[in-house]
Design an enzyme around this catalytic site. Structure first.
Site, PDB file in Angstrom:
ATOM      1  N   GLU A  54      55.729  41.464  27.964  1.00  0.00           N
ATOM      2  CA  GLU A  54      55.617  42.880  27.631  1.00  0.00           C
ATOM      3  C   GLU A  54      54.252  43.442  27.992  1.00  0.00           C
ATOM      4  O   GLU A  54      53.242  42.758  27.891  1.00  0.00           O
ATOM      5  CB  GLU A  54      55.775  43.057  26.116  1.00  0.00           C
ATOM      6  N   CYS A 109      47.838  47.619  27.819  1.00  0.00           N
ATOM      7  CA  CYS A 109      47.730  46.369  27.082  1.00  0.00           C
ATOM      8  C   CYS A 109      48.619  45.357  27.801  1.00  0.00           C
ATOM      9  O   CYS A 109      49.818  45.594  27.957  1.00  0.00           O
ATOM     10  CB  CYS A 109      48.216  46.592  25.651  1.00  0.00           C
ATOM     11  N   CYS A 155      53.537  32.128  23.063  1.00  0.00           N
ATOM     12  CA  CYS A 155      52.213  31.764  22.558  1.00  0.00           C
ATOM     13  C   CYS A 155      52.375  30.546  21.675  1.00  0.00           C
ATOM     14  O   CYS A 155      53.420  30.357  21.046  1.00  0.00           O
ATOM     15  CB  CYS A 155      51.649  32.925  21.738  1.00  0.00           C
ATOM     16  N   CYS A 173      50.469  32.236  14.699  1.00  0.00           N
ATOM     17  CA  CYS A 173      50.086  33.164  13.620  1.00  0.00           C
ATOM     18  C   CYS A 173      51.356  33.613  12.893  1.00  0.00           C
ATOM     19  O   CYS A 173      52.347  33.992  13.515  1.00  0.00           O
ATOM     20  CB  CYS A 173      49.322  34.365  14.168  1.00  0.00           C
ATOM     21  N   CYS A 203      53.127  37.146  13.468  1.00  0.00           N
ATOM     22  CA  CYS A 203      53.232  37.599  14.860  1.00  0.00           C
ATOM     23  C   CYS A 203      54.562  37.212  15.493  1.00  0.00           C
ATOM     24  O   CYS A 203      54.967  36.050  15.442  1.00  0.00           O
ATOM     25  CB  CYS A 203      52.079  37.008  15.662  1.00  0.00           C
ATOM     26  N   CYS A 257      53.836  43.370  18.923  1.00  0.00           N
ATOM     27  CA  CYS A 257      53.853  42.520  20.118  1.00  0.00           C
ATOM     28  C   CYS A 257      55.006  41.544  20.056  1.00  0.00           C
ATOM     29  O   CYS A 257      55.242  40.935  19.033  1.00  0.00           O
ATOM     30  CB  CYS A 257      52.602  41.654  20.203  1.00  0.00           C
TER      31      CYS A 257
HETATM   32  N1  SAH Z   1      46.087  36.118  20.770  1.00  0.00           N
HETATM   33  C1  SAH Z   1      45.170  37.214  20.729  1.00  0.00           C
HETATM   34  C2  SAH Z   1      45.695  38.482  21.321  1.00  0.00           C
HETATM   35  C3  SAH Z   1      47.114  38.890  21.087  1.00  0.00           C
HETATM   36  S1  SAH Z   1      47.626  39.657  19.594  1.00  0.00           S
HETATM   37  C4  SAH Z   1      44.661  37.427  19.327  1.00  0.00           C
HETATM   38  O1  SAH Z   1      45.071  36.713  18.443  1.00  0.00           O
HETATM   39  O2  SAH Z   1      43.778  38.264  19.130  1.00  0.00           O
HETATM   40  C5  SAH Z   1      46.772  41.188  19.450  1.00  0.00           C
HETATM   41  C6  SAH Z   1      46.446  41.521  18.003  1.00  0.00           C
HETATM   42  O3  SAH Z   1      47.635  41.899  17.279  1.00  0.00           O
HETATM   43  C7  SAH Z   1      45.811  40.387  17.229  1.00  0.00           C
HETATM   44  O4  SAH Z   1      44.787  40.884  16.409  1.00  0.00           O
HETATM   45  C8  SAH Z   1      46.985  39.898  16.403  1.00  0.00           C
HETATM   46  O5  SAH Z   1      46.568  39.153  15.299  1.00  0.00           O
HETATM   47  C9  SAH Z   1      47.664  41.199  16.058  1.00  0.00           C
HETATM   48  N2  SAH Z   1      49.056  41.097  15.605  1.00  0.00           N
HETATM   49  C10 SAH Z   1      50.000  40.208  15.952  1.00  0.00           C
HETATM   50  N3  SAH Z   1      51.162  40.465  15.316  1.00  0.00           N
HETATM   51  C11 SAH Z   1      50.945  41.540  14.563  1.00  0.00           C
HETATM   52  C12 SAH Z   1      51.763  42.302  13.673  1.00  0.00           C
HETATM   53  N4  SAH Z   1      53.010  41.967  13.441  1.00  0.00           N
HETATM   54  N5  SAH Z   1      51.190  43.381  13.072  1.00  0.00           N
HETATM   55  C13 SAH Z   1      49.918  43.725  13.313  1.00  0.00           C
HETATM   56  N6  SAH Z   1      49.105  43.054  14.125  1.00  0.00           N
HETATM   57  C14 SAH Z   1      49.613  41.968  14.746  1.00  0.00           C
END
Ligand code: SAH
Length: 345
Positions: free
Chosen positions: A91, A104, A111, A115, A118, A332
């Site tokens: 995406e 973006c 990944c 997390c 996510c 994302c």
């Molecule tokens: N892997 C990298 C970049 C990708 S995610 C990182 O961890 O920074 C981009 C941002 O979106 C990160 O801060 C991540 O923690 C956040 N993110 C992921 N899923 C999310 C969600 N469901 N709601 C809000 N932020 C989210």
């Protein structure tokens, strides 16, 4: 087959001269690819047909196909699901601000950071994206909209520092004067906090912005949300971030996604304020985007304001990230996931 879009100008020059051609041909081809954004050899008008034929046997390039495009009615945000040559999807999102358009991009297909809030990590990591595939996300969006992109953030699916070499190659190529020439200061990489990667990136002497996904004010809570926190404690991550910015005068950015009842309490705000007090930094708050597969819910708007106030009382700069395109699977990885596993919806 060589991946033409991933080749730097010196690499392309080496290839072209090895074929018995003059070096200036490489520069012509590079400009067609990275300035004029052609999608086919036939569009390279000033390049001799014989050279194009020879090149075509050695090096291929293509833009990903648009599998889906969602356009937000609220703010015009465009979310693309791109399909690469091997069928894998990623995406990319274009957001419009008063100062220009920001894209973006994704750095990996899936990944492996895990997390908990996510959507991108639910199916694990399939593969890294090449530098050319990262560039092609930006180029394809520019071609589709006919508008230049002024900023690029590597904040889509994937952990950019888990795909280090391609990331750095991408950053150098997109800021290259012979290519799109986007200023390094307009490039941002977001990381979950891989300490050796942050330290390594510092040595590259790129003037890009690095944002840290913090999401918790202490290791115990951070470990429950982000498995990577078990490998790299906050103390080490923050030290690496401080060193990264030691030479420049720029501000550190911390991303903090607010999850109702989990990391948004008054105690969390106080602890966070103490953790980062004295640092030249900005905290970017974003109410978590609910993901169907998780139980996490976003902090209520009034509580987001309350959290912000608490930090501000300690002299900390805070922004609440405008939630772009919430009406179009904002979080994302949600769009890709919907196509990858339709039964889950
Ligand atoms: N892997 C990298 C970049 C990708 S995610 C990182 O961890 O920074 C981009 C941002 O979106 C990160 O801060 C991540 O923690 C956040 N993110 C992921 N899923 C999310 C969600 N469901 N709601 C809000 N932020 C989210």
């Amino acid at each position: 087959m060589t991946d033409l879009l991933s080749m730097t100008l010196p690499e392309l020059t080496a290839l072209v001269t090895e074929m018995g051609e003059k070096p200036f041909r490489a520069k012509q081809i590079y400009e067609w690819l990275h300035k004029k954004l052609v999608t086919d050899y036939s569009e390279m008008r000033n390049v001799p047909a014989a050279l194009k034929e020879k090149l075509e046997e050695r090096a291929a390039f293509s833009y990903p196909a648009v599998r889906a495009l969602q356009i937000s009615k609220a703010d015009g945000t465009r979310k693309y699901l791109f399909e690469f040559a091997d069928g894998n999807c990623a995406e990319s999102v274009r957001m419009s601000y008063h100062h220009g358009h920001t894209v973006c991009i994704s750095s990996q297909v899936g990944c492996r950071m895990g997390c908990r809030f996510c959507a991108s990590t639910l199916l694990g990591l399939t593969r890294n994206l090449t530098a050319g595939e990262m560039l092609a996300q930006v180029y394809a969006i520019m071609r589709d909209t006919g508008e230049r992109v002024s900023n690029v953030v590597v904040m889509g699916t994937g952990e950019p520092l888990d795909n280090y070499d391609s990331l750095v190659r991408f950053l150098r190529m997109i800021s290259d004067g012979d290519g799109l020439n986007i200023s390094e200061r307009n490039l941002t990489v977001s990381t979950c906090g891989i300490v050796p990667g942050i330290r390594h990136l510092k040595e590259e002497k790129l003037m890009i912005n690095l944002a840290l996904s913090l999401h918790a004010p202490n290791d115990a809570l951070r470990q429950t949300l982000m498995p990577i926190a078990k490998r790299y404690p906050l103390k080490e991550v923050l030290a690496a971030m401080r060193d990264y910015y030691a030479e420049g005068r720029r501000r550190l950015t911390f991303e903090y996604s607010l999850i109702r009842g989990v990391n948004d309490t008054d105690a969390c705000a106080e602890e966070l304020a103490h953790l980062i007090s004295g640092m030249n930094c900005l905290v970017n708050l974003i109410p978590v985007n609910p993901v169907k597969e998780t139980a996490f819910r976003e902090t209520r708007p009034g509580d987001v304001q309350g959290f912000k106030k608490k930090l501000e009382n300690h002299g900390i700069h805070v922004t609440i990230r405008r939630e772009m395109g919430r009406d179009i699977d904002g979080a994302c990885g949600q769009l890709r996931k919907r196509y990858a596993a339709p039964d889950h919806q």
